[in-house]
Design a protein around this motif. Structure first.
Motif, PDB file in Angstrom:
ATOM      1  N   ARG A   2       0.770  -0.967   0.223  1.00 20.74           N
ATOM      2  CA  ARG A   2       0.162   0.266  -0.340  1.00 20.74           C
ATOM      3  C   ARG A   2       1.094   1.458  -0.136  1.00 20.74           C
ATOM      4  NH1 ARG A   2      -5.344  -0.342  -0.909  1.00 20.74           N
ATOM      5  NH2 ARG A   2      -5.850  -2.703  -1.062  1.00 20.74           N
ATOM      6  N   CYS A   3      -0.033   2.202  -0.603  1.00 14.30           N
ATOM      7  CA  CYS A   3       1.040   3.926  -0.760  1.00 14.30           C
ATOM      8  C   CYS A   3       1.180   4.002   0.660  1.00 14.30           C
ATOM      9  CB  CYS A   3       0.438   4.257  -1.591  1.00 14.30           C
ATOM     10  SG  CYS A   3       1.093   6.442  -1.470  1.00 14.30           S
ATOM     11  N   VAL A   4       2.117   4.612   1.278  1.00 14.17           N
ATOM     12  CA  VAL A   4       2.177   5.415   2.083  1.00 14.17           C
ATOM     13  C   VAL A   4       2.076   6.541   2.545  1.00 14.17           C
ATOM     14  CG1 VAL A   4       4.693   3.563   3.286  1.00 14.17           C
ATOM     15  CG2 VAL A   4       4.700   5.932   1.781  1.00 14.17           C
ATOM     16  N   VAL A   5       1.450   7.086   0.941  1.00 14.34           N
ATOM     17  CA  VAL A   5       1.289   8.286   1.324  1.00 14.34           C
ATOM     18  C   VAL A   5      -0.912   8.591   1.819  1.00 14.34           C
ATOM     19  CG1 VAL A   5       0.652  10.367   0.396  1.00 14.34           C
ATOM     20  CG2 VAL A   5       3.012   9.675   0.187  1.00 14.34           C
ATOM     21  N   CYS A   6      -1.096   7.850   0.673  1.00 17.08           N
ATOM     22  CA  CYS A   6      -2.381   7.872   0.574  1.00 17.08           C
ATOM     23  C   CYS A   6      -2.676   6.260   0.684  1.00 17.08           C
ATOM     24  CB  CYS A   6      -2.673   7.605  -1.041  1.00 17.08           C
ATOM     25  SG  CYS A   6      -2.810   7.099  -2.338  1.00 17.08           S
ATOM     26  N   GLY A   7      -2.782   5.312   1.035  1.00 13.09           N
ATOM     27  CA  GLY A   7      -2.891   4.357   1.471  1.00 13.09           C
ATOM     28  C   GLY A   7      -3.311   3.062  -0.109  1.00 13.09           C
ATOM     29  N   ARG A  36       4.190   1.556  -8.068  1.00 14.12           N
ATOM     30  CA  ARG A  36       4.334   3.183  -8.056  1.00 14.12           C
ATOM     31  C   ARG A  36       2.467   3.132  -7.630  1.00 14.12           C
ATOM     32  NH1 ARG A  36       7.934   6.141 -11.092  1.00 14.12           N
ATOM     33  NH2 ARG A  36       9.086   5.463 -11.819  1.00 14.12           N
ATOM     34  N   CYS A  37       2.179   4.267  -7.083  1.00 17.97           N
ATOM     35  CA  CYS A  37       0.702   4.219  -6.691  1.00 17.97           C
ATOM     36  C   CYS A  37       0.426   5.099  -7.491  1.00 17.97           C
ATOM     37  CB  CYS A  37       1.263   5.370  -4.894  1.00 17.97           C
ATOM     38  SG  CYS A  37      -0.756   5.559  -5.086  1.00 17.97           S
ATOM     39  N   PRO A  38      -0.642   4.626  -8.442  1.00 16.63           N
ATOM     40  CA  PRO A  38      -1.522   4.914  -9.380  1.00 16.63           C
ATOM     41  C   PRO A  38      -2.447   5.894  -8.657  1.00 16.63           C
ATOM     42  CG  PRO A  38      -2.399   2.908  -8.544  1.00 16.63           C
ATOM     43  CD  PRO A  38      -1.407   3.305  -7.912  1.00 16.63           C
ATOM     44  N   LYS A  39      -2.582   6.445  -7.950  1.00 18.01           N
ATOM     45  CA  LYS A  39      -3.297   7.511  -7.626  1.00 18.01           C
ATOM     46  C   LYS A  39      -2.715   9.129  -7.679  1.00 18.01           C
ATOM     47  CE  LYS A  39      -7.268   8.791  -3.798  1.00 18.01           C
ATOM     48  NZ  LYS A  39      -8.159   8.142  -2.861  1.00 18.01           N
ATOM     49  N   CYS A  40      -1.122   8.434  -6.769  1.00 19.17           N
ATOM     50  CA  CYS A  40      -0.586  10.523  -6.105  1.00 19.17           C
ATOM     51  C   CYS A  40       1.258   9.378  -6.666  1.00 19.17           C
ATOM     52  CB  CYS A  40      -0.564  10.206  -4.619  1.00 19.17           C
ATOM     53  SG  CYS A  40       0.571   8.625  -3.627  1.00 19.17           S
ATOM     54  N   GLY A  41       0.771   8.672  -7.462  1.00 12.84           N
ATOM     55  CA  GLY A  41       2.399   9.071  -8.221  1.00 12.84           C
ATOM     56  C   GLY A  41       3.515   8.671  -6.758  1.00 12.84           C
TER      57      GLY A  41
HETATM   58 ZN   LIG Z   1      -0.275   7.320  -3.197  1.00 17.13          ZN
END
Ligand SMILES: [Zn+2]
Length: 161
Positions: A2-7, A36-41
């Motif tokens: 999971r993305c550490v920034v936005c989950g 890579r996070c598809p939402k926040c980059g």
């Molecule tokens: Zn993210």
């Protein structure tokens, strides 16, 4: 993962990754796993055997043609594990001079360039070449120095006094 920034769930694939984080603008790692996070980059890169990687980069930099660039001076200095002050002491220059070499306002001299490369290429032996020894090189009055040699078991052995 999971993305550490936005989950958001990250997507992992093999990429040729531009390794700017090492401080050099021209290093690319072929086929490493990048998530890579598809939402926040946000992204995470999995770099295996990083110590060995940094050594291989240092060797390549030390063998390049042409005077070292400011970022390369900084890379080799950091790789050797030295602060700016440590490096200045090893090279026999002021800390300000090191700042200028790394900041680009003064080109590193050819003698210093060669010494830095030699230290980088012979890292382990350079540790033996201690700072105290290098500082003593500049002593106004050389201490008395003798080398006694003795052939033992087929080898000349030196005893320094
Ligand atoms: Zn993210």
């Amino acid at each position: 993962m999971r993305c550490v920034v936005c989950g958001t769930a990250m997507k992992t694939r093999r990429e040729n990754f531009k390794y700017d984080a090492c401080g050099l603008p021209y290093v690319t790692l072929a086929g490493v796993d990048v998530s890579r996070c598809p939402k926040c980059g946000e992204f995470e890169v999995a770099i295996p055997r990083i110590e060995e990687l940094h050594r291989v980069i240092a060797t390549a930099v030390a063998r390049r043609r042409g005077r070292l660039e400011p970022v390369e001076v900084r890379y080799l200095r950091k790789w050797l594990g030295w602060s700016g002050t440590d490096f200045a002491a090893h090279m026999g220059v002021s800390a300000e001079t090191v700042s200028r070499w790394e900041g680009g306002s003064q080109r590193i001299g050819s003698t210093a360039d060669r010494l830095l490369r030699l230290m980088a290429l012979s890292r382990e032996p350079a540790r033996e070449y201690s700072l105290d020894l290098l500082k003593a090189v500049d002593a106004e009055t050389p201490p008395s120095f003798r080398i006694g040699l003795e052939a033992k078991r087929g080898e000349w052995q030196a005893a320094v006094a």
